[in-house]
Design a protein around this motif. Sequence first.
Motif, PDB file in Angstrom:
ATOM      1  N   ILE A 166       0.865  -1.180   0.000  1.00 43.47           N
ATOM      2  CA  ILE A 166       0.000   0.000   0.000  1.00 43.47           C
ATOM      3  C   ILE A 166       0.900   1.228   0.000  1.00 43.47           C
ATOM      4  O   ILE A 166       1.869   1.308   0.761  1.00 43.47           O
ATOM      5  CB  ILE A 166      -0.923   0.018   1.228  1.00 43.47           C
ATOM      6  N   ALA A 167       0.590   2.183  -0.870  1.00 43.94           N
ATOM      7  CA  ALA A 167       1.305   3.459  -0.899  1.00 43.94           C
ATOM      8  C   ALA A 167       0.284   4.583  -1.011  1.00 43.94           C
ATOM      9  O   ALA A 167      -0.843   4.376  -1.456  1.00 43.94           O
ATOM     10  CB  ALA A 167       2.291   3.506  -2.055  1.00 43.94           C
ATOM     11  N   VAL A 172       4.843   6.552  -5.876  1.00 40.46           N
ATOM     12  CA  VAL A 172       5.436   5.368  -5.259  1.00 40.46           C
ATOM     13  C   VAL A 172       4.911   4.086  -5.908  1.00 40.46           C
ATOM     14  O   VAL A 172       5.684   3.165  -6.197  1.00 40.46           O
ATOM     15  CB  VAL A 172       5.189   5.356  -3.744  1.00 40.46           C
ATOM     16  N   THR A 173       3.609   4.002  -6.173  1.00 38.61           N
ATOM     17  CA  THR A 173       3.078   2.763  -6.758  1.00 38.61           C
ATOM     18  C   THR A 173       3.686   2.510  -8.129  1.00 38.61           C
ATOM     19  O   THR A 173       3.965   1.363  -8.483  1.00 38.61           O
ATOM     20  CB  THR A 173       1.544   2.803  -6.863  1.00 38.61           C
ATOM     21  N   GLU A 174       3.905   3.563  -8.901  1.00 28.14           N
ATOM     22  CA  GLU A 174       4.506   3.368 -10.230  1.00 28.14           C
ATOM     23  C   GLU A 174       5.968   2.945 -10.124  1.00 28.14           C
ATOM     24  O   GLU A 174       6.429   2.095 -10.901  1.00 28.14           O
ATOM     25  CB  GLU A 174       4.365   4.657 -11.039  1.00 28.14           C
ATOM     26  N   VAL A 185      -0.200  -4.153  -5.691  1.00 25.07           N
ATOM     27  CA  VAL A 185       0.023  -2.801  -5.172  1.00 25.07           C
ATOM     28  C   VAL A 185      -1.290  -2.029  -5.192  1.00 25.07           C
ATOM     29  O   VAL A 185      -2.094  -2.165  -6.123  1.00 25.07           O
ATOM     30  CB  VAL A 185       1.078  -2.052  -6.020  1.00 25.07           C
ATOM     31  N   ALA A 186      -1.519  -1.216  -4.147  1.00 21.20           N
ATOM     32  CA  ALA A 186      -2.709  -0.366  -4.086  1.00 21.20           C
ATOM     33  C   ALA A 186      -2.314   1.057  -3.742  1.00 21.20           C
ATOM     34  O   ALA A 186      -1.438   1.289  -2.898  1.00 21.20           O
ATOM     35  CB  ALA A 186      -3.691  -0.890  -3.042  1.00 21.20           C
ATOM     36  N   MET A 386      -8.929  -1.856   3.798  1.00 21.69           N
ATOM     37  CA  MET A 386      -9.726  -3.084   3.863  1.00 21.69           C
ATOM     38  C   MET A 386     -10.066  -3.598   2.467  1.00 21.69           C
ATOM     39  O   MET A 386     -10.090  -4.819   2.230  1.00 21.69           O
ATOM     40  CB  MET A 386     -10.989  -2.842   4.673  1.00 21.69           C
ATOM     41  N   ARG A 387     -10.314  -2.719   1.544  1.00 24.82           N
ATOM     42  CA  ARG A 387     -10.624  -3.131   0.182  1.00 24.82           C
ATOM     43  C   ARG A 387      -9.440  -3.891  -0.431  1.00 24.82           C
ATOM     44  O   ARG A 387      -9.605  -4.949  -1.064  1.00 24.82           O
ATOM     45  CB  ARG A 387     -10.961  -1.907  -0.660  1.00 24.82           C
ATOM     46  N   PHE A 388      -8.229  -3.369  -0.241  1.00 25.12           N
ATOM     47  CA  PHE A 388      -7.053  -4.028  -0.803  1.00 25.12           C
ATOM     48  C   PHE A 388      -6.798  -5.372  -0.121  1.00 25.12           C
ATOM     49  O   PHE A 388      -6.517  -6.378  -0.785  1.00 25.12           O
ATOM     50  CB  PHE A 388      -5.824  -3.130  -0.656  1.00 25.12           C
TER      51      PHE A 388
END
Length: 483
Positions: A166-167, A172-174, A185-186, A386-388
Motif C-alpha cells: 500500500i502506498a 510510489v506505486t509506479e 500494489v494499491a 480493507m478493500r485491498f
Amino acid sequence: MKRIAYASPVNPAPSGISDYSEELLPYLGQYADVTLYLDDALRPGNEALARAMAVRPLSRLETDQRRQPFDAILYHMGNSPVHAAIWRAMQRVPGVVVLHEIVLHHFMLQIAAAENNIAGYLAEARERYGAEGERIAQLMARGRFTAAAFDLPFSERVLDRAEGLIAHSRYVTERVASMRPGLPVAHVPMGVPLPPLIERAEARARLGLPQDALVLASFGHINPFKRVEAVLRAVQVLRAERADVRYMLVGSVSPNYDLRSLVARMGMENTVQITGYVERAAFEDYVAAADICVNLRHPTAGETSASLLRLLGAGRPTLVTASGSFTELPPGVAAQVDPDRTEGDLILAYCRLLASRPDIAAAMGAQARAYVAREHPLDGAAQGYMRFLSQLYGWGDTPKLRAPLWNLTTYDARRTAHEQGRQGDTATRRQGGTAPSNLPSAICHLPSDAAEALTGIGATEGDHALLRSVAQAVAELAGQKST
C-alpha cells in the motif's frame, strides 16, 4: 471479524508515522480486530489507544502468528531508524507493507551501521546500482550525505518481503511496479483529520506575533533538502520591500544542518524565528498565524507529507516543490515551485502575489481545504486498506462493524467551536446582503488582476470550484470595503 496485526511506531516515537497511525487506527478498528505491535522498548503515550486495542511487543509477533495466525499483517516502513524493529520482524514474517516513501537508503545505512555490516551495505550498493552506486555509498558511509543518495532507493529488500504493498501516492506505486512487476500494489490516499479553523488574530495573539506582519512559515523536520536557503533569499528581498516580514521555521532541526549559522550569515536573526519541535496545539496556532506556508523539498524520497496535508486542510495558501508525489496535487490547491534555476524567482513571485492579493490567497486556501476534506478522509483511508486486503486475501465483503474505537478529541472539539463561529460570521454577512447569490464560474468574468493571478498559479477555465471561491472572496472583500 478479521484479525489484523499492525506494526508501526506510535507516540512518543519521533516520527510523523506515529501521528498517522494514531489517527488511522480508530477507523481501521471499525472493520477488524486490530492488534498493535511495537518496538519492545516503546510504550504508547495515547491512553485511548492502549485501552481500545491489544498492544504487543514486536519480538512476540512470530510466535503469535505461529500459534494463531492473523488474517493479515501490516508493516509500516519509512526512512527513519524508528522502523528498525519493524524491519527485523518483516524479515521473519512477511506481510503487507505500507511504504511511506520509496527511498529507504538512509534507513538501510543505519541498519548496516547498527549491525556492523558496512561492507554488506557497500556490496549491495555495487550489486544493485553499479560502480557509481558504490561510490555514492562510500561517501554516505563516511558521513558525507549527498543528494545523489536519493537515486539509490535501497527499498528492494523490503519489497522482497512484501505479500502486497500500500502506498499513498501514484509516484510510489509506479516506482514499485517498475521494480517488482508482479507485486500486488494499491494506491490508498493518506487520511488526515480536517484541522480546526483558527482565526489568524487569535493565533497571533497567543504566539505573540504582530497582527499586521507578513508571516511566512515552514513546518516539519528541517534539513538541507527543505530548500530553506532559497526561501531565505526570497525573504531577504521581501524584507527590503516591507519591513514587517517574518519567517517562522516550526519543527525539529537536523543535527547535520547548521541552520542558525546560515540565518546569521544572511543577517536575518531579527526576521527568522526557529521554534524547534512544538506540541500539536502550538503547531495549529503557527499554521493559523501564517499568511503563506512553504512546504518545499528536493530531492524527494517519494514521501506523502502529512504535514503538507494538515496545512492544506487548515486552508492555508501553500508553496510546494513540483516533484515526486506533490505533482499529483490538482491545480489551484497549492502553488508549484519548479526545483531548477527558476526556484528562487518563483518563490518570490508567489509570495508577492499572495501577500498583495488576499482574495487569491483566501481562494487557494478554500480550495485546499475542500480538497483534503474530499480526497483524504480517515474513514476513506481505512476503507481503502480493507478493500485491498480483501482483494489480496479473498475475504469478500468487510462491512463496518462498529463506531471508531476512540475520538480524535484534540481536533474535534476545537474544530467544531471554530467552524461554528465562522458559520455565524458567514450568516451575518449574508443577512447584511454582502454575499452574492449567483457566483461567476469563468476566469473571464473575474477582475482582470484576479484573472491574471489565477493563471499564474495554473488555474484554467475547468477549475470551477476554485473560480467560485475566488469570486466569492472578491465579492466579500468588495462588500467589506463598501461598508
